[in-house]
Design a protein around this motif. Sequence first.
Motif, PDB file in Angstrom:
ATOM      1  N   LEU A 256       7.091  -1.587  15.649  1.00  0.00           N
ATOM      2  CA  LEU A 256       6.618  -0.374  14.994  1.00  0.00           C
ATOM      3  C   LEU A 256       5.253  -0.706  14.393  1.00  0.00           C
ATOM      4  O   LEU A 256       5.155  -1.521  13.470  1.00  0.00           O
ATOM      5  N   PRO A 257       4.168  -0.090  14.893  1.00  0.00           N
ATOM      6  CA  PRO A 257       2.813  -0.583  14.639  1.00  0.00           C
ATOM      7  C   PRO A 257       2.208  -0.204  13.296  1.00  0.00           C
ATOM      8  O   PRO A 257       1.090  -0.632  12.991  1.00  0.00           O
ATOM      9  N   ALA A 258       2.872   0.627  12.507  1.00  0.00           N
ATOM     10  CA  ALA A 258       2.351   0.986  11.177  1.00  0.00           C
ATOM     11  C   ALA A 258       0.911   1.466  11.259  1.00  0.00           C
ATOM     12  O   ALA A 258       0.626   2.469  11.885  1.00  0.00           O
ATOM     13  N   GLU A 259      -0.039   0.723  10.652  1.00  0.00           N
ATOM     14  CA  GLU A 259      -1.439   1.172  10.595  1.00  0.00           C
ATOM     15  C   GLU A 259      -2.157   1.087  11.944  1.00  0.00           C
ATOM     16  O   GLU A 259      -3.212   1.700  12.131  1.00  0.00           O
ATOM     17  N   LEU A 260      -1.632   0.306  12.870  1.00  0.00           N
ATOM     18  CA  LEU A 260      -2.322   0.054  14.134  1.00  0.00           C
ATOM     19  C   LEU A 260      -2.272   1.283  15.051  1.00  0.00           C
ATOM     20  O   LEU A 260      -1.192   1.818  15.324  1.00  0.00           O
TER      21      LEU A 260
ATOM     22  N   PHE B 283       4.504   2.418   2.091  1.00  0.00           N
ATOM     23  CA  PHE B 283       5.654   3.103   1.492  1.00  0.00           C
ATOM     24  C   PHE B 283       5.965   4.401   2.250  1.00  0.00           C
ATOM     25  O   PHE B 283       7.116   4.675   2.592  1.00  0.00           O
ATOM     26  N   GLN B 284       4.932   5.191   2.527  1.00  0.00           N
ATOM     27  CA  GLN B 284       5.129   6.458   3.226  1.00  0.00           C
ATOM     28  C   GLN B 284       5.620   6.240   4.653  1.00  0.00           C
ATOM     29  O   GLN B 284       6.439   7.003   5.166  1.00  0.00           O
ATOM     30  N   TYR B 285       5.131   5.172   5.278  1.00  0.00           N
ATOM     31  CA  TYR B 285       5.548   4.871   6.650  1.00  0.00           C
ATOM     32  C   TYR B 285       7.031   4.519   6.690  1.00  0.00           C
ATOM     33  O   TYR B 285       7.779   5.006   7.553  1.00  0.00           O
ATOM     34  N   ILE B 286       7.468   3.712   5.734  1.00  0.00           N
ATOM     35  CA  ILE B 286       8.892   3.345   5.695  1.00  0.00           C
ATOM     36  C   ILE B 286       9.737   4.565   5.348  1.00  0.00           C
ATOM     37  O   ILE B 286      10.846   4.741   5.889  1.00  0.00           O
ATOM     38  N   GLU B 287       9.226   5.423   4.476  1.00  0.00           N
ATOM     39  CA  GLU B 287       9.958   6.658   4.170  1.00  0.00           C
ATOM     40  C   GLU B 287      10.174   7.487   5.434  1.00  0.00           C
ATOM     41  O   GLU B 287      11.270   8.059   5.625  1.00  0.00           O
ATOM     42  N   ARG B 288       9.161   7.560   6.281  1.00  0.00           N
ATOM     43  CA  ARG B 288       9.308   8.296   7.551  1.00  0.00           C
ATOM     44  C   ARG B 288      10.385   7.656   8.413  1.00  0.00           C
ATOM     45  O   ARG B 288      11.201   8.352   9.045  1.00  0.00           O
TER      46      ARG B 288
ATOM     47  N   THR C 293       0.819  -1.214   0.000  1.00  0.00           N
ATOM     48  CA  THR C 293       0.000   0.000   0.000  1.00  0.00           C
ATOM     49  C   THR C 293       0.856   1.269   0.000  1.00  0.00           C
ATOM     50  O   THR C 293       2.039   1.251   0.356  1.00  0.00           O
ATOM     51  N   ASN C 294       0.210   2.352  -0.374  1.00  0.00           N
ATOM     52  CA  ASN C 294       0.866   3.665  -0.308  1.00  0.00           C
ATOM     53  C   ASN C 294       1.223   4.012   1.129  1.00  0.00           C
ATOM     54  O   ASN C 294       2.276   4.612   1.383  1.00  0.00           O
ATOM     55  N   PHE C 295       0.359   3.642   2.066  1.00  0.00           N
ATOM     56  CA  PHE C 295       0.658   3.928   3.464  1.00  0.00           C
ATOM     57  C   PHE C 295       1.958   3.249   3.875  1.00  0.00           C
ATOM     58  O   PHE C 295       2.800   3.852   4.555  1.00  0.00           O
TER      59      PHE C 295
END
Length: 530
Positions: free
Chosen positions: A142-146, A17-22, A13-15
């Motif tokens: 690291l909980p990502a979407e959670l 990708f953006q989360y890993i970029e952060r 997902t785009n999320f």
Amino acid sequence: MILLFPGRHQLLTNFQFQYIERLLDRTNANPVTDINGNIVKTDAIEAIVFAVTSANHSNTRRNPLPFYLRALAIQEFSEKLNIPTYIYGIDDVGNLSSFASYTIKRIRHESEGMLDITPANTFVICSTPVLDMYQALGFTILPAELVDKASWKHSTPLPWDIVEKIAADDAWDTNPAINEYIHASSFNIWKKYKLASKVQLLFKDRMISEDGDITGTRDYNTYVRQMDTIAELKYTETAPYIRSGRIGDIGCAVGSWIKLACQDERLRESDFYGIEVARHLFDICQQRKHNGEFRNPFVFFSQRNAVTGLVFDRESMNTIHTSSLTHEIESYGSRQDLLAFIKNRYDELTHGGVWVNRDVVGPVNKDQRVLMQLNREDGIHTEVDKTFVSREELAQHLNKLSTYGRFLRFAKDFRKHEGYILRYAIKSINGKEYIELSLSDACEFMSRKDYTDNWESEMHETFTFWSIDDWKAELEKVGFVTAPESQAYTNTWIVDNRLKGKVALYIEESGKLEALSYPVTNMILIAEKR
């Protein structure tokens, strides 16, 4: 530090990708918190490891994509992250409480020790209950979407949520609710390999479980032994009707029939195609091929469901063989599924092609009321309704029951989940007891009474729904011509080893009992497309 990202990764997902970029932002301008709300310093991250779980599974609702396609998407996903990325396939090993430890050990093994993942050098990205296993090992999560572990609330749809949306939408590639979330890497793979139509078909399938099996109560070790034991009989019965060329075996189990066909000199120039939906059996077919067990090198296996659609190109096959399969379609699917299966086989055969179908069958006069006399002295008939936790305990109990006791258990269990009620009465005639029931139900019991190892699975199945006359009529409706060699017969081995001394059938006429011959048990149908 390393980022470990475990998951089935059917879609990215785009999320994500953006989360890993952060996480890779060296300035820490947008700090990230762990599962406990603590800010995590991520400026020392040097690599990402994708642990692709269930890597040995594909073509099922739970794991539609094979590992190589998931890896291709991850590779494209990672190229813009500008950090070393490693992708490792982790085979499914069942419900294992130490699966996190297993994953870490597999990565160390596959990387030949290059990646020794520990809580001191690795953060784990995870937003599903799997995180508990890694947290128990001391890893920072690291909980990502959670956003709330107590309620498992997520800030954005998970990848599997998007997969389910695609499965329900023929126009998925133009749906804003999907395109907003799916990463371009996954979109490209799904589009290029036409994965959506495959997934939609898998999700519509009512017969097959999410892991690609017809039944979850079958002991495959026993089942495989049975298939290999009777393979020669099956081949001998069907061999005279095989036509060379493209030969398909649908429901090929462990490939035993194909193995024997490869040894038939008449078929040396033929190509063989084995179709098996059950993942356990398909894996065995592949292994046998790797072992070199098939004399003909042109043997190909696919894990597909032949009920939901064609498994071969239209008008491409010279011979299609099925054995002990069609009754399972009626049992686990529906009558409509069986009719669709028949039509699909007709469409796949070339003109002059033949479908050879060997299976169980019901008697012509299946509704006739009969009297069944059962042996009461070959075991006990107490506690017939006792429940057990394991298949093995149930089998041990069933093996202790007399034939009469086993019938009482059968009458309770037979297709109860399908809502069937086996109606019978106990009648006393001249001081002897008989079971009065339909001939169809008597045949169902006689055919199944000794399958104690797989009792729960067998109780879902029906053998006598059609007689051979019913079969011929349905085949002719779609255009088949049934060859005169087609026949129903009584398996003499079953009579001699399982019925004599155990079960006797009678009809009552004018107050007298008249003995009945044992009914038909099996059929062989040769259906030609002329």
